[in-house]
Design an enzyme around this catalytic site. Structure first.
Site, PDB file in Angstrom:
ATOM      1  N   ASN A  53       1.107  -1.543  -0.148  1.00 49.90           N
ATOM      2  CA  ASN A  53      -0.257   0.119  -0.075  1.00 49.90           C
ATOM      3  C   ASN A  53       0.438   0.751   0.164  1.00 49.90           C
ATOM      4  O   ASN A  53       2.094   1.000   0.693  1.00 49.90           O
ATOM      5  CB  ASN A  53      -0.789   0.020   1.249  1.00 49.90           C
ATOM      6  CG  ASN A  53       0.137  -0.040   2.279  1.00 49.90           C
ATOM      7  OD1 ASN A  53       0.365   1.127   2.991  1.00 49.90           O
ATOM      8  ND2 ASN A  53      -0.004  -1.393   3.027  1.00 49.90           N
ATOM      9  N   LYS A 183       0.630   1.875  16.916  1.00 51.51           N
ATOM     10  CA  LYS A 183       1.048   3.103  15.993  1.00 51.51           C
ATOM     11  C   LYS A 183       0.205   4.638  15.311  1.00 51.51           C
ATOM     12  O   LYS A 183      -1.620   3.742  15.027  1.00 51.51           O
ATOM     13  CB  LYS A 183       1.900   2.860  14.555  1.00 51.51           C
ATOM     14  CG  LYS A 183       2.603   4.203  13.853  1.00 51.51           C
ATOM     15  CD  LYS A 183       3.822   3.615  13.299  1.00 51.51           C
ATOM     16  CE  LYS A 183       2.560   3.106  11.860  1.00 51.51           C
ATOM     17  NZ  LYS A 183       4.491   3.248  10.854  1.00 51.51           N
ATOM     18  N   LYS A 185      -0.618   8.098  13.661  1.00 48.92           N
ATOM     19  CA  LYS A 185      -0.428   9.456  12.280  1.00 48.92           C
ATOM     20  C   LYS A 185      -0.750  10.270  13.417  1.00 48.92           C
ATOM     21  O   LYS A 185      -1.081  10.788  13.922  1.00 48.92           O
ATOM     22  CB  LYS A 185      -2.012   9.576  11.424  1.00 48.92           C
ATOM     23  CG  LYS A 185      -1.436   7.673  10.417  1.00 48.92           C
ATOM     24  CD  LYS A 185      -0.529   8.162   9.643  1.00 48.92           C
ATOM     25  CE  LYS A 185      -0.194   6.467   8.937  1.00 48.92           C
ATOM     26  NZ  LYS A 185       0.727   5.691   8.446  1.00 48.92           N
ATOM     27  N   ASP A 214       3.380   8.546  13.641  1.00 46.35           N
ATOM     28  CA  ASP A 214       4.351   8.777  12.247  1.00 46.35           C
ATOM     29  C   ASP A 214       3.816  10.098  11.441  1.00 46.35           C
ATOM     30  O   ASP A 214       2.366   9.948  11.205  1.00 46.35           O
ATOM     31  CB  ASP A 214       3.662   7.777  11.569  1.00 46.35           C
ATOM     32  CG  ASP A 214       4.385   7.352   9.991  1.00 46.35           C
ATOM     33  OD1 ASP A 214       4.889   8.489   9.690  1.00 46.35           O
ATOM     34  OD2 ASP A 214       3.560   6.312   9.380  1.00 46.35           O
ATOM     35  N   GLU A 240       8.375   8.299  13.291  1.00 45.95           N
ATOM     36  CA  GLU A 240       8.773   7.825  12.197  1.00 45.95           C
ATOM     37  C   GLU A 240       8.238   8.780  11.057  1.00 45.95           C
ATOM     38  O   GLU A 240       7.739   9.926  11.236  1.00 45.95           O
ATOM     39  CB  GLU A 240       7.417   6.682  12.060  1.00 45.95           C
ATOM     40  CG  GLU A 240       7.664   6.247  10.217  1.00 45.95           C
ATOM     41  CD  GLU A 240       6.777   5.073  10.435  1.00 45.95           C
ATOM     42  OE1 GLU A 240       6.553   4.274  11.122  1.00 45.95           O
ATOM     43  OE2 GLU A 240       6.110   4.893   9.645  1.00 45.95           O
ATOM     44  N   GLU A 266      10.490   3.796   4.442  1.00 47.62           N
ATOM     45  CA  GLU A 266       9.493   3.374   3.829  1.00 47.62           C
ATOM     46  C   GLU A 266       8.905   4.076   2.349  1.00 47.62           C
ATOM     47  O   GLU A 266       8.858   2.834   1.573  1.00 47.62           O
ATOM     48  CB  GLU A 266       7.744   3.230   4.415  1.00 47.62           C
ATOM     49  CG  GLU A 266       7.328   4.135   4.273  1.00 47.62           C
ATOM     50  CD  GLU A 266       6.183   4.232   5.211  1.00 47.62           C
ATOM     51  OE1 GLU A 266       6.068   4.134   6.137  1.00 47.62           O
ATOM     52  OE2 GLU A 266       4.880   4.816   4.362  1.00 47.62           O
ATOM     53  N   ASP A 293      10.455  -1.229   2.108  1.00 47.79           N
ATOM     54  CA  ASP A 293       9.517  -2.488   2.635  1.00 47.79           C
ATOM     55  C   ASP A 293       9.396  -2.905   0.049  1.00 47.79           C
ATOM     56  O   ASP A 293       9.689  -2.455  -0.070  1.00 47.79           O
ATOM     57  CB  ASP A 293       8.370  -1.554   2.159  1.00 47.79           C
ATOM     58  CG  ASP A 293       6.778  -2.498   1.804  1.00 47.79           C
ATOM     59  OD1 ASP A 293       7.294  -3.539   0.825  1.00 47.79           O
ATOM     60  OD2 ASP A 293       6.181  -1.957   2.157  1.00 47.79           O
ATOM     61  N   HIS A 323       8.038  -1.398   6.299  1.00 48.13           N
ATOM     62  CA  HIS A 323       6.482  -1.520   6.366  1.00 48.13           C
ATOM     63  C   HIS A 323       5.422  -1.802   5.766  1.00 48.13           C
ATOM     64  O   HIS A 323       6.158  -3.350   4.945  1.00 48.13           O
ATOM     65  CB  HIS A 323       6.584   0.117   5.647  1.00 48.13           C
ATOM     66  CG  HIS A 323       5.668   0.872   4.474  1.00 48.13           C
ATOM     67  ND1 HIS A 323       5.546   0.137   3.758  1.00 48.13           N
ATOM     68  CD2 HIS A 323       4.694   1.537   5.141  1.00 48.13           C
ATOM     69  CE1 HIS A 323       3.696   1.107   3.160  1.00 48.13           C
ATOM     70  NE2 HIS A 323       3.391   1.796   3.994  1.00 48.13           N
ATOM     71  N   GLU A 342       5.454  -4.762   9.649  1.00 40.99           N
ATOM     72  CA  GLU A 342       4.457  -3.666  10.055  1.00 40.99           C
ATOM     73  C   GLU A 342       3.303  -4.354  10.008  1.00 40.99           C
ATOM     74  O   GLU A 342       2.899  -5.457   9.487  1.00 40.99           O
ATOM     75  CB  GLU A 342       4.077  -2.575   9.785  1.00 40.99           C
ATOM     76  CG  GLU A 342       3.112  -1.706   9.854  1.00 40.99           C
ATOM     77  CD  GLU A 342       3.517  -0.243   8.945  1.00 40.99           C
ATOM     78  OE1 GLU A 342       4.323  -0.454   7.862  1.00 40.99           O
ATOM     79  OE2 GLU A 342       2.796   0.663   9.374  1.00 40.99           O
ATOM     80  N   TYR A 344      -1.342  -3.545   9.392  1.00 46.07           N
ATOM     81  CA  TYR A 344      -2.438  -3.221   9.763  1.00 46.07           C
ATOM     82  C   TYR A 344      -3.863  -3.867   9.520  1.00 46.07           C
ATOM     83  O   TYR A 344      -4.625  -4.007   8.429  1.00 46.07           O
ATOM     84  CB  TYR A 344      -2.397  -2.302   8.300  1.00 46.07           C
ATOM     85  CG  TYR A 344      -1.403  -1.058   7.614  1.00 46.07           C
ATOM     86  CD1 TYR A 344      -1.523   0.053   7.990  1.00 46.07           C
ATOM     87  CD2 TYR A 344      -0.521  -2.165   6.713  1.00 46.07           C
ATOM     88  CE1 TYR A 344      -0.253   0.612   7.631  1.00 46.07           C
ATOM     89  CE2 TYR A 344       0.384  -1.218   6.538  1.00 46.07           C
ATOM     90  CZ  TYR A 344       0.456   0.178   7.055  1.00 46.07           C
ATOM     91  OH  TYR A 344       1.687   1.150   6.564  1.00 46.07           O
TER      92      TYR A 344
HETATM   93 MG   LIG Z   1       4.827   5.347   8.221  1.00 48.30          MG
END
Ligand SMILES: [Mg+2]
Length: 392
Positions: A53, A183, A185, A214, A240, A266, A293, A323, A342, A344
């Site tokens: 992504n 984590k 944002k 991040d 980050e 990343e 990544d 990532h 990581e 998600y």
């Molecule tokens: Mg990031």
């Protein structure tokens, strides 16, 4: 054994979330299949790959440059002479024929898609998991793949109409799923608002659980340092991507002003960019975290060269936490002894997340032990793969 076809489709990732830089409502992914003439247990052996992504589908580069070069290659030039199996490194070399150095960008994503499929295929042909294939055959491998890998839950995006309560609820969900590090944002609101959001999350973390933040490369040097001074007062797991991914001088200035852990990488799409980060980014090999990544940057075939470069500069593979939140990076982490991967949870479906039944326990996840990456073990992803041809 030979490749009989390479197919790809473009699949949307629908989401209404945003980070400090982009919203994801128009994001899509290329999914690719390398189809062979090999049949095992009555089923055609197919390798699958997709891009991680944050970058878009690559139908143009795949169709016009990358795939024709592989299909036009003499079959013998793609096969390891010792095993007779298709070799990811040789497929990679064929795909990059007639490409000049530099100019990484979307080409690095397109090759990364093909390379993921090559490694999935190679592991299926060897009859072992890709993490074990990597552990055994790659110069960066550790001989026997780790059975478990540390993962953290990345989320905490800015959503329209969602407040701090919803952010806390999201993080509580991750903790209930077994994650010990979450984590969120930053940089999409004012510093004061971001500090309120961070403190709200810290207030609901149990003992031993940690929070990373991040900024997605959002800040100029002055803002990044202003945030660094504020964040240093808080017990964070890491800070980050404070500055533009290629502004190594700015990152170095942040490092001079932040004794906590920095994480970045990343958005570096080649080992050469990673080399410049290590040379000029001011990062500290005793604490900072590298997030390159493979699925955005020429695949594992390139990533193993990046790991070799890092070793040469005195960095340990354990400082790498890629990532992406996909199964391939998880397998690479297990095969190369990386620090983690990581995750998600529930975001970027069906490409994010792990095989069905894999549960996070105390921050670690156990990998599936099936031939290949195990993408077919994820019931939400299997129908997408099947659009490219069934393994029967
Ligand atoms: Mg990031």
């Amino acid at each position: 054994m030979k490749i009989v076809d390479i197919r790809h489709i473009t699949v949307p990732i629908q989401s209404d979330m945003a980070n400090a830089f982009i919203n994801f409502s128009k994001m899509d992914v290329s999914v690719l299949a390398i189809v062979t003439d090999e049949v095992r247990d009555g089923r055609t052996v197919i390798g699958y790959g997709f891009n991680s992504n944050g970058r878009y589908a690559q139908p143009g580069i795949l169709s016009h440059r990358i795939i024709p070069r592989v299909l036009d290659s003499e079959p013998d030039t793609l096969v390891d002479p010792e095993t007779g199996h298709l070799d990811p490194g040789l497929i990679w070399t064929a795909s990059m024929r007639d490409e000049k150095p530099g100019g990484h960008g979307d080409r690095a994503v397109a090759v990364g898609i093909l390379d993921m499929a090559s490694w999935d295929l190679a592991a299926k042909l060897a009859g072992i998991s890709v993490q074990q294939l990597i552990a055994e055959r790659s110069p960066a491998g550790i001989g026997t793949a780790n059975k478990k890998v540390w993962v953290y839950a990345a989320g905490g995006y800015y959503y329209p109409d969602r407040g701090i309560d919803a952010l806390q609820d999201e993080m509580k969900r991750y903790l209930a799923m077994g994650y010990r590090t979450v984590k969120m944002k930053i940089g999409g609101a004012s510093l004061a608002d971001d500090i309120r959001r961070i403190e709200a999350v810290l207030s609901i973390l149990p003992d031993g659980a940690t929070l990373a933040v991040d900024a997605n490369g959002r800040f100029d040097t002055e803002q990044a340092v202003e945030y660094a001074r504020a964040l240093e007062q808080l017990p964070l797991h890491w800070y980050e991507e404070p500055t533009d991914p290629l502004d190594y001088e700015a990152l170095g200035i942040v490092a001079e002003n932040y004794t906590g852990v920095l994480a970045t990488g990343e958005n570096l799409l080649s080992r050469h960019e990673a080399t410049n980060l290590i040379r000029y980014g001011g990062l500290r090999s005793d604490r900072d975290v590298l997030q390159m990544d493979s699925a955005l940057s020429y695949g594992f075939t390139e990533y193993q060269r990046t790991l070799s470069m890092l070793t040469g500069y005195g960095w340990d593979a354990a400082r790498c936490v890629p990532h992406g939140g996909h199964q391939f990076n998880l397998a690479i982490a297990a095969g190369c002894g990386l620090g983690g991967s990581e995750s998600y949870p529930g975001i970027f479906e069906p490409f994010g997340g792990f095989a069905d039944g894999d549960e996070v326990q105390d921050g670690f996840i156990t990998l599936p032990d099936v031939p290949g990456i195990g993408l077919e073990e994820k019931s939400s992803l299997a129908p997408v793969l099947a659009q490219l041809g069934n393994s029967n």
